[in-house]
Design a protein around this motif. Structure first.
Motif, PDB file in Angstrom:
ATOM      1  N   UNK A  84       0.839  -1.200   0.000  1.00  0.00           N
ATOM      2  CA  UNK A  84       0.000   0.000   0.000  1.00  0.00           C
ATOM      3  C   UNK A  84       0.875   1.252   0.000  1.00  0.00           C
ATOM      4  N   UNK A  85       1.943   1.223   0.799  1.00  0.00           N
ATOM      5  CA  UNK A  85       2.863   2.359   0.870  1.00  0.00           C
ATOM      6  C   UNK A  85       3.478   2.661  -0.493  1.00  0.00           C
ATOM      7  N   UNK A  86       3.856   1.635  -1.229  1.00  0.00           N
ATOM      8  CA  UNK A  86       4.449   1.851  -2.544  1.00  0.00           C
ATOM      9  C   UNK A  86       3.475   2.537  -3.488  1.00  0.00           C
ATOM     10  N   UNK A  87       2.212   2.179  -3.418  1.00  0.00           N
ATOM     11  CA  UNK A  87       1.204   2.846  -4.258  1.00  0.00           C
ATOM     12  C   UNK A  87       1.053   4.313  -3.866  1.00  0.00           C
ATOM     13  N   UNK A  88       1.145   4.583  -2.562  1.00  0.00           N
ATOM     14  CA  UNK A  88       1.061   5.968  -2.105  1.00  0.00           C
ATOM     15  C   UNK A  88       2.230   6.784  -2.634  1.00  0.00           C
ATOM     16  N   UNK A  89       3.455   6.242  -2.507  1.00  0.00           N
ATOM     17  CA  UNK A  89       4.636   6.974  -2.953  1.00  0.00           C
ATOM     18  C   UNK A  89       4.592   7.203  -4.470  1.00  0.00           C
ATOM     19  N   UNK A  90       4.097   6.227  -5.217  1.00  0.00           N
ATOM     20  CA  UNK A  90       3.958   6.409  -6.663  1.00  0.00           C
ATOM     21  C   UNK A  90       2.959   7.520  -6.972  1.00  0.00           C
ATOM     22  N   UNK A  91       1.875   7.593  -6.206  1.00  0.00           N
ATOM     23  CA  UNK A  91       0.895   8.661  -6.413  1.00  0.00           C
ATOM     24  C   UNK A  91       1.485  10.024  -6.095  1.00  0.00           C
ATOM     25  N   UNK A 133      -6.157   9.476  -1.512  1.00  0.00           N
ATOM     26  CA  UNK A 133      -7.492   8.890  -1.389  1.00  0.00           C
ATOM     27  C   UNK A 133      -7.869   8.126  -2.650  1.00  0.00           C
ATOM     28  N   UNK A 134      -7.545   8.691  -3.806  1.00  0.00           N
ATOM     29  CA  UNK A 134      -7.869   8.026  -5.072  1.00  0.00           C
ATOM     30  C   UNK A 134      -7.051   6.752  -5.261  1.00  0.00           C
ATOM     31  N   UNK A 135      -5.785   6.776  -4.820  1.00  0.00           N
ATOM     32  CA  UNK A 135      -4.891   5.633  -5.043  1.00  0.00           C
ATOM     33  C   UNK A 135      -5.173   4.469  -4.111  1.00  0.00           C
ATOM     34  N   UNK A 136      -5.412   4.759  -2.835  1.00  0.00           N
ATOM     35  CA  UNK A 136      -5.528   3.667  -1.853  1.00  0.00           C
ATOM     36  C   UNK A 136      -6.718   3.800  -0.912  1.00  0.00           C
ATOM     37  N   UNK A 137      -7.514   4.854  -1.035  1.00  0.00           N
ATOM     38  CA  UNK A 137      -8.686   4.992  -0.194  1.00  0.00           C
ATOM     39  C   UNK A 137      -8.395   5.294   1.259  1.00  0.00           C
ATOM     40  N   UNK A 138      -7.296   6.006   1.538  1.00  0.00           N
ATOM     41  CA  UNK A 138      -6.918   6.341   2.907  1.00  0.00           C
ATOM     42  C   UNK A 138      -6.791   7.846   3.080  1.00  0.00           C
ATOM     43  N   UNK A 139      -6.826   8.289   4.333  1.00  0.00           N
ATOM     44  CA  UNK A 139      -6.631   9.701   4.636  1.00  0.00           C
ATOM     45  C   UNK A 139      -5.205   9.945   5.126  1.00  0.00           C
ATOM     46  N   UNK A 140      -4.760  11.175   4.950  1.00  0.00           N
ATOM     47  CA  UNK A 140      -3.428  11.584   5.405  1.00  0.00           C
ATOM     48  C   UNK A 140      -3.510  12.984   5.960  1.00  0.00           C
ATOM     49  N   UNK A 141      -2.615  13.280   6.883  1.00  0.00           N
ATOM     50  CA  UNK A 141      -2.458  14.640   7.382  1.00  0.00           C
ATOM     51  C   UNK A 141      -1.266  15.281   6.679  1.00  0.00           C
TER      52      UNK A 141
END
Length: 392
Positions: A84-91, A133-141
């Motif tokens: 999941x982290x890798x998808x976030x970093x790619x986004x 949110x679009x990449x993995x459906x999670x929230x971030x601060x």
């Protein structure tokens, strides 16, 4: 023009992934860590669990006592979280070409100059939140400021799902009311010394007599804390454009002593490093274990292998052996990481480095890893991975 650094911090990352994957768990207290009745601690927990005073590194027995009967307890799935982290970093790379991941759920971005393309800093921050949110459906601060320190503090300011922009002209207004423990590197001992001097806030540290601080903390620490109190910190990001080694590390929200969590984290790191090395056609002969303890004391241990490798299992077993040899079992770990270097891209198939300890014949696992890597490339990292054999 002032630099603009953005810090991204995923909200309760492990717990949020579990609730995303299991909709029936949403809205319920959730703990990632050991199961009730077992020895161990909370790795992280959902915000629903935090309302009961549960936090990272709390003993599971105490967490279970505080939480209601419908609480969900799950074991960490480090390889899945890494995927999941890798998808976030790619986004995030779609926002800025300068992205520095600092842990599995954190990253810094240089967003200087993006105002012309995206809009004001608030809009850049909203875009970062949306791509996650679009990449993995999670929230971030998200925090944005003129340097790493301010960006990090800004991301913490409105958690969860927050956005805070601190322009250069408002840095001191932002910093001054904060408790002095907000400054990086102030552990319990330094905080006690500063409190004994009558200092409580960042402003107090900023205005304190430098000579007095040097006398009690030493020149280096005194200068570092006062620089931070004035909002002075690095704005440099490191993206490892020249790869001298491959490494993975993660910083826990709170100190960890649970050996199962530490082993799972090292297994995740070994699998990430092994996959990256194989994709690059590399094998390394130097394995490095990195540990950071309370008070930011960092230790590294290295082992040189007789035969270079990119074998996940070999990397993991050497890393765990280094940990056990260090006699650190009772020490709370803040950060744990693993590295591989000493490249040799032309070595023959990996032999069994543990033949003396485990006399099974060496078979060579290149075909197996080729299959695992093809599955990962097609279905994503974490689709299939090694497990740690538990003692009955």
């Amino acid at each position: 023009m002032s630099r603009r650094i953005m810090h991204i911090d995923l909200d309760a990352f492990f717990a949020a992934v579990e609730q995303r994957d299991h909709p029936e768990w949403r809205g319920r207290p959730l703990v990632v860590g050991a199961a009730p009745g077992q020895r161990g601690v909370v790795a992280t927990c959902s915000y629903e669990a935090r309302r009961y005073g549960v936090h990272s590194a709390m003993p599971i027995s105490e967490a279970a006592r505080r939480l209601p009967a419908d609480t969900v307890f799950v074991r960490p799935r480090m390889t899945h979280y890494a995927a999941v982290s890798q998808r976030i970093m790619a986004a995030l790379n779609t926002i800025s070409p300068v992205v520095e991941p600092v842990s599995i759920d954190e990253a810094y971005l240089d967003v200087s100059g993006l105002e012309r393309l995206v809009g004001p800093p608030e809009m850049i921050g909203q875009r970062a939140k949306q791509v996650i949110a679009d990449a993995v459906g999670l929230t971030a601060s998200v925090g944005i400021g003129p340097n790493r320190l301010i960006a990090k503090l800004a991301s913490e300011y409105r958690k969860p799902d927050g956005l805070m922009v601190v322009p250069p002209a408002r840095v001191q207004t932002f910093l001054d009311p904060m408790p002095l423990t907000a400054l990086r590197g102030i552990g319990g001992k330094a905080a006690s010394v500063l409190h004994d001097l009558g200092l409580r806030t960042v402003k107090d540290v900023r205005l304190a007599d430098a000579t007095q601080l040097i006398q009690h903390l030493g020149a280096r620490a005194a200068r570092r804390f006062q620089d931070q109190a004035c909002g002075t910190a690095s704005d440099a990001l490191h993206t490892d454009t020249v790869r001298k080694s491959i490494s993975k590390e993660t910083t826990f929200a709170e100190d960890i002593t649970d050996p199962v969590i530490l082993r799972d984290t090292l297994l995740w790191a070994a699998q990430e490093i092994g996959h990256t090395a194989r994709q690059a056609g590399l094998k390394g002969s130097t394995v490095t274990l990195k540990l950071r303890f309370r008070g930011f004391k960092t230790h590294t241990r290295q082992r040189t292998l007789p035969v270079p490798t990119a074998d996940d299992d070999v990397l993991y077993r050497h890393a765990w052996a280094l940990y056990q040899a260090g006699d650190w079992a009772a020490r709370p770990v803040r950060l744990i990481g693993l590295g591989l270097a000493g490249w040799d891209a032309t070595v023959p198939a990996q032999t069994d480095l543990f033949a003396e300890a485990e006399p099974a014949p060496a078979t060579g696992r290149e075909p197996l890893y080729a299959t695992l890597d093809r599955i990962s490339d097609r279905f994503g990292r974490g689709a299939v991975h090694w497990g740690v054999r538990r003692k009955p």
